[in-house]
Design a protein around this motif. Structure first.
Motif, short mmCIF file in Angstrom:
data_model
loop_
_atom_site.label_atom_id
_atom_site.label_comp_id
_atom_site.label_asym_id
_atom_site.label_seq_id
_atom_site.Cartn_x
_atom_site.Cartn_y
_atom_site.Cartn_z
N SER A 67 -0.02 2.39 9.90
CA SER A 67 0.25 3.62 9.16
C SER A 67 1.31 3.31 8.11
CB SER A 67 0.76 4.69 10.12
OG SER A 67 1.25 5.80 9.42
N VAL A 68 1.04 3.70 6.87
CA VAL A 68 1.96 3.41 5.77
C VAL A 68 2.50 4.72 5.22
CG1 VAL A 68 2.23 2.29 3.52
CG2 VAL A 68 0.60 1.37 5.18
N GLU A 69 3.82 4.85 5.20
CA GLU A 69 4.48 6.03 4.63
C GLU A 69 5.29 5.58 3.43
OE1 GLU A 69 6.92 8.40 7.25
OE2 GLU A 69 5.71 7.74 8.95
N VAL A 70 5.12 6.28 2.32
CA VAL A 70 5.86 5.94 1.10
C VAL A 70 6.74 7.12 0.72
CG1 VAL A 70 5.65 5.36 -1.34
CG2 VAL A 70 4.04 4.40 0.30
N ASP A 71 8.02 6.87 0.52
CA ASP A 71 8.97 7.89 0.08
C ASP A 71 9.46 7.47 -1.31
OD1 ASP A 71 11.19 9.50 -0.45
OD2 ASP A 71 11.86 9.49 1.63
N LEU A 72 8.85 8.05 -2.34
CA LEU A 72 9.20 7.67 -3.72
C LEU A 72 10.64 8.02 -4.06
CD1 LEU A 72 6.00 8.65 -5.70
CD2 LEU A 72 6.89 6.36 -5.35
N ASP A 73 11.12 9.16 -3.58
CA ASP A 73 12.48 9.58 -3.90
C ASP A 73 13.53 8.61 -3.38
OD1 ASP A 73 11.56 11.86 -5.19
OD2 ASP A 73 11.70 13.09 -3.37
N ARG A 74 13.28 8.06 -2.21
CA ARG A 74 14.25 7.13 -1.59
C ARG A 74 13.86 5.67 -1.81
NH1 ARG A 74 14.72 7.88 4.16
NH2 ARG A 74 16.65 6.73 3.96
N HIS A 75 12.71 5.44 -2.45
CA HIS A 75 12.21 4.07 -2.71
C HIS A 75 12.03 3.31 -1.40
CE1 HIS A 75 12.85 4.57 -7.02
NE2 HIS A 75 14.01 5.12 -6.71
N ARG A 76 11.43 3.98 -0.41
CA ARG A 76 11.25 3.38 0.91
C ARG A 76 9.76 3.29 1.25
NH1 ARG A 76 16.28 2.73 3.91
NH2 ARG A 76 17.78 3.13 2.27
N VAL A 77 9.42 2.24 1.96
CA VAL A 77 8.07 2.06 2.51
C VAL A 77 8.25 1.80 4.00
CG1 VAL A 77 5.99 0.64 2.51
CG2 VAL A 77 7.18 1.09 0.35
N ARG A 78 7.58 2.61 4.82
CA ARG A 78 7.61 2.44 6.27
C ARG A 78 6.22 2.07 6.75
NH1 ARG A 78 10.89 7.69 7.41
NH2 ARG A 78 12.99 6.84 7.36
N VAL A 79 6.17 1.09 7.60
CA VAL A 79 4.91 0.64 8.16
C VAL A 79 5.02 0.72 9.67
CG1 VAL A 79 3.26 -1.27 8.30
CG2 VAL A 79 4.58 -0.92 6.19
N GLN A 80 4.14 1.51 10.28
CA GLN A 80 4.14 1.66 11.73
C GLN A 80 2.83 1.13 12.28
OE1 GLN A 80 4.96 5.77 12.61
NE2 GLN A 80 7.15 5.41 12.52
N GLY A 81 2.94 0.49 13.41
CA GLY A 81 1.76 -0.08 14.04
C GLY A 81 1.88 -1.59 14.03
N GLU A 82 0.79 -2.23 14.39
CA GLU A 82 0.80 -3.68 14.48
C GLU A 82 0.76 -4.29 13.09
OE1 GLU A 82 -1.64 -6.84 17.08
OE2 GLU A 82 -1.24 -4.86 17.94
N ALA A 83 1.87 -4.92 12.70
CA ALA A 83 1.95 -5.55 11.38
C ALA A 83 3.00 -6.65 11.41
CB ALA A 83 2.32 -4.51 10.33
N ASP A 84 2.70 -7.75 10.78
CA ASP A 84 3.63 -8.87 10.66
C ASP A 84 4.55 -8.59 9.48
OD1 ASP A 84 4.09 -11.60 9.05
OD2 ASP A 84 4.14 -11.99 11.21
N GLY A 85 5.85 -8.54 9.74
CA GLY A 85 6.82 -8.21 8.70
C GLY A 85 6.77 -9.11 7.49
N GLU A 86 6.63 -10.41 7.71
CA GLU A 86 6.58 -11.35 6.59
C GLU A 86 5.31 -11.17 5.78
OE1 GLU A 86 9.05 -13.27 5.34
OE2 GLU A 86 10.23 -12.20 6.84
N ALA A 87 4.19 -10.90 6.45
CA ALA A 87 2.92 -10.69 5.75
C ALA A 87 2.97 -9.42 4.91
CB ALA A 87 1.76 -10.64 6.74
N VAL A 88 3.58 -8.37 5.47
CA VAL A 88 3.70 -7.11 4.74
C VAL A 88 4.60 -7.30 3.52
CG1 VAL A 88 4.60 -4.75 4.84
CG2 VAL A 88 3.19 -5.64 6.71
N LYS A 89 5.73 -7.96 3.72
CA LYS A 89 6.65 -8.23 2.61
C LYS A 89 5.96 -9.03 1.52
CE LYS A 89 11.23 -10.13 1.71
NZ LYS A 89 12.40 -10.77 2.31
N ALA A 90 5.21 -10.06 1.90
CA ALA A 90 4.50 -10.89 0.93
C ALA A 90 3.43 -10.07 0.20
CB ALA A 90 3.87 -12.08 1.63
N ALA A 91 2.74 -9.19 0.90
CA ALA A 91 1.70 -8.37 0.27
C ALA A 91 2.31 -7.43 -0.78
CB ALA A 91 0.95 -7.56 1.33
N ILE A 92 3.46 -6.84 -0.46
CA ILE A 92 4.14 -5.97 -1.42
C ILE A 92 4.57 -6.78 -2.64
CG2 ILE A 92 6.15 -4.49 -1.81
CD1 ILE A 92 5.94 -3.69 1.19
#
Length: 67
Positions: free
Chosen positions: A30-55
């Motif tokens: 699950s991906v939540e984006v908060d434009l006002d705070r410039h935050r991206v939250r990822v919940q569920g099974e995800a590899d942090g380094e892979a997510v960071k690299a994808a962004i």
């Protein structure tokens, strides 16, 4: 849960591009984006380094989000 600060994310297009990039490496997450705070939250099974690299590959600069 993973959370990143993405200062160069400024609009709905950015949010969509980042969501799409994250879903490519973590389709069940699950991906939540908060434009006002410039935050991206990822919940569920995800590899942090892979997510960071994808962004980053989508053209944005993810940083660890400090609360």
């Amino acid at each position: 849960m993973l959370e990143f600060r993405v200062q160069d994310m400024t609009c709905g297009h950015c949010a969509g591009a980042i969501t799409k990039a994250v879903k490519q490496v973590a389709p069940q997450a699950s991906v939540e984006v908060d434009l006002d705070r410039h935050r991206v939250r990822v919940q569920g099974e995800a590899d942090g380094e892979a997510v960071k690299a994808a962004i980053a590959d989508a053209g944005y600069t993810p940083e660890p989000a400090g609360n």
